[in-house]
Scaffold this active site. Structure first.
Site, short mmCIF file in Angstrom:
data_model
loop_
_atom_site.label_atom_id
_atom_site.label_comp_id
_atom_site.label_asym_id
_atom_site.label_seq_id
_atom_site.Cartn_x
_atom_site.Cartn_y
_atom_site.Cartn_z
N PRO A 107 0.83 -1.21 0.00
CA PRO A 107 0.00 0.00 0.00
C PRO A 107 0.86 1.25 0.00
CG PRO A 107 0.09 -0.97 2.20
CD PRO A 107 0.79 -1.93 1.29
N THR A 108 0.51 2.20 -0.84
CA THR A 108 1.23 3.48 -0.90
C THR A 108 0.21 4.61 -0.97
OG1 THR A 108 1.39 3.41 -3.32
CG2 THR A 108 3.23 2.47 -2.06
N SER A 136 -4.04 1.57 -0.19
CA SER A 136 -3.90 2.29 1.07
C SER A 136 -5.16 3.07 1.42
CB SER A 136 -2.72 3.27 0.95
OG SER A 136 -2.69 4.18 2.03
N LYS A 276 0.18 -5.17 10.15
CA LYS A 276 1.34 -4.64 9.43
C LYS A 276 2.07 -3.61 10.30
CE LYS A 276 2.64 -2.55 4.99
NZ LYS A 276 3.43 -1.43 5.51
N SER A 298 7.74 -4.90 9.38
CA SER A 298 7.89 -3.68 8.60
C SER A 298 8.18 -2.52 9.51
CB SER A 298 6.58 -3.39 7.82
OG SER A 298 6.62 -2.11 7.23
N HIS A 300 7.72 0.48 8.09
CA HIS A 300 7.05 1.47 7.23
C HIS A 300 8.03 2.06 6.22
CE1 HIS A 300 2.99 3.44 7.30
NE2 HIS A 300 3.59 4.21 6.41
N ILE A 334 13.47 -3.82 -0.05
CA ILE A 334 13.60 -4.75 -1.18
C ILE A 334 13.86 -3.98 -2.47
CG2 ILE A 334 12.36 -6.41 -2.62
CD1 ILE A 334 10.92 -7.31 -0.03
#
Length: 412
Positions: A107-108, A136, A276, A298, A300, A334
């Protein structure tokens, strides 16, 4: 002595075969990108500084992001030889459904800011590749718009629990009704991180024309033409809730979020619920004990707490603690298919790409996202073949050593 002769015309003509020129500038540009870093360089040339830095940057000194990427570079692979790897299977099952590759699109927020096709490009590319797409809460395409762009693929929804809880509850209901099968309950944003690049650039949503932005736009007129001739940039799933963009952004960060909120959201959601932003073994254990379907390690993308734990370093300990009880996934840092292979070998069932997807989007819209997936797929397949594994299930911790660069001092 070397024997010499006059060149034969027929042999010269064989050497003088020219490649047909590619007249499509976008395709030529994307074909030249062999790595995600190449896409990043193209994106930087084609995107105004403020929009590019919003994507590329992280919190404060950006240590978390650099450390996360370095952690993947500090990997030593241990290949097996004399294995039949003429064909490799990169598919997996994740949260009740298939994925053709061991990664999905993360999600962005503000995605149409980077390039006007935004989430539509990401969702369409995900459907074509057979991988999940995650929308998102702060997306610039609506829940229903993403479903229309990815009608037969897997759609996931990332949720911020907003100060006005009913806003979040309604988003959950809409995503459920639209057939999204997995919800990411995000827990690492009680307040917004200090993203200093944005402050220094005078970044705003939507972008404002100032002398600085005008000067910056001069070599990139195509971005402004796209921006000014397409629908208004806004939080598409939140347009009915009222308030300015800034007010909605502030509302998305709530320091009172708790386990009780997780329980409420679970009662509203019929699909898989995944937490998340997990950054410790203890929290992973607590969430697994509450029966969540998965956790995403994560920080973020380094955009919240700088100097946060490195998800890839945390992965083996979390998998040992909760891997038998819940699904462990990972994001942050990544930039190569080998990074994804490393994570799977150490127990991650799945990974998510954020910036890598956005670099492709900025470099070439939908075609750029397709190129991102193509690059990562090729790197995954090649790495697996060179490791001597024919399927993701054959990847094991023995294939990877995490080399130590940052070693904690003993505690007193």
């Amino acid at each position: 002595m070397v024997s010499r002769q006059f060149p034969r015309p027929a042999e010269l003509f064989e050497l003088m075969k020219f490649k047909k020129p590619e007249l499509d500038g976008r395709k030529r540009r994307l074909d030249s990108a062999l790595t995600i870093e190449d896409l990043r360089r193209i994106a930087k040339r084609r995107t105004p500084t403020a929009a590019f830095d919003y994507t590329d940057g992280a919190a404060e000194g950006e240590l978390s992001l650099r450390r996360a990427r370095q952690a993947f570079r500090d990997v030593e692979f241990h290949p097996s030889v004399l294995r039949d790897v003429s064909q490799v299977d990169t598919s997996c099952e994740i949260w009740g459904g298939p994925s053709a590759l061991p990664f999905g699109i993360a999600p962005t927020g503000f995605t149409r800011l980077m390039q006007t096709e935004g989430e539509i490009a990401g969702a369409g590319a995900a459907e074509a590749a057979g991988i999940p797409f995650t929308l998102s809460t702060l997306g610039t395409t609506s829940i229903e718009g993403v479903k229309a762009a990815n009608p037969t693929g897997r759609n996931w929804f990332q949720l911020y629990v907003m100060r006005e809880r009913e806003i979040s509850y309604e988003l959950v209901r809409r995503a459920d009704a639209a057939g999204f099968d997995t919800l990411f309950f995000t827990v690492d944003t009680p307040v917004a991180g200090a993203r200093l690049r944005d402050k220094r650039n005078g970044f705003s949503i939507p972008p404002q024309l100032t002398p600085g932005t005008i000067i910056d736009a001069l070599p990139r007129p195509w971005w402004w033409i796209d921006f000014l001739t397409t629908p208004k940039l806004e939080f598409a799933s939140l347009t009915s809730t009222g308030g300015t963009v800034g007010e909605l952004l502030d509302s998305a960060m709530d320091p009172t979020i708790s386990f009780e909120d997780l329980d409420v959201i679970r009662s509203l959601w019929s699909g898989n619920i995944v937490v998340k932003g997990v950054q410790s073994v203890a929290d992973a254990r607590a969430l697994a004990d509450r029966g969540v379907d998965g956790v995403v390690l994560s920080n973020h993308g380094g955009r919240q707490l700088d100097r946060a734990p490195i998800p890839f370093h945390l992965l083996p300990d979390v998998v040992r603690e909760v891997g038998a009880d819940t699904t462990v996934a990972l994001d942050t840092g990544i930039m190569n298919g080998a990074d994804i292979v490393s994570a799977v070998a150490l127990g991650a069932r799945f990974t998510l790409i954020g910036r890598a997807y956005l670099y492709g989007l900025m470099a070439g819209g939908r075609q750029g996202v397709d190129r991102t997936v193509e690059i990562l797929r090729s790197e995954i397949e090649r790495t697996m073949k060179l490791l001597g594994v024919a399927s993701l299930a054959e990847l094991e911790p023995r294939h990877v050593t995490q080399l130590e660069r940052l070693v904690p001092r003993p505690r007193a």
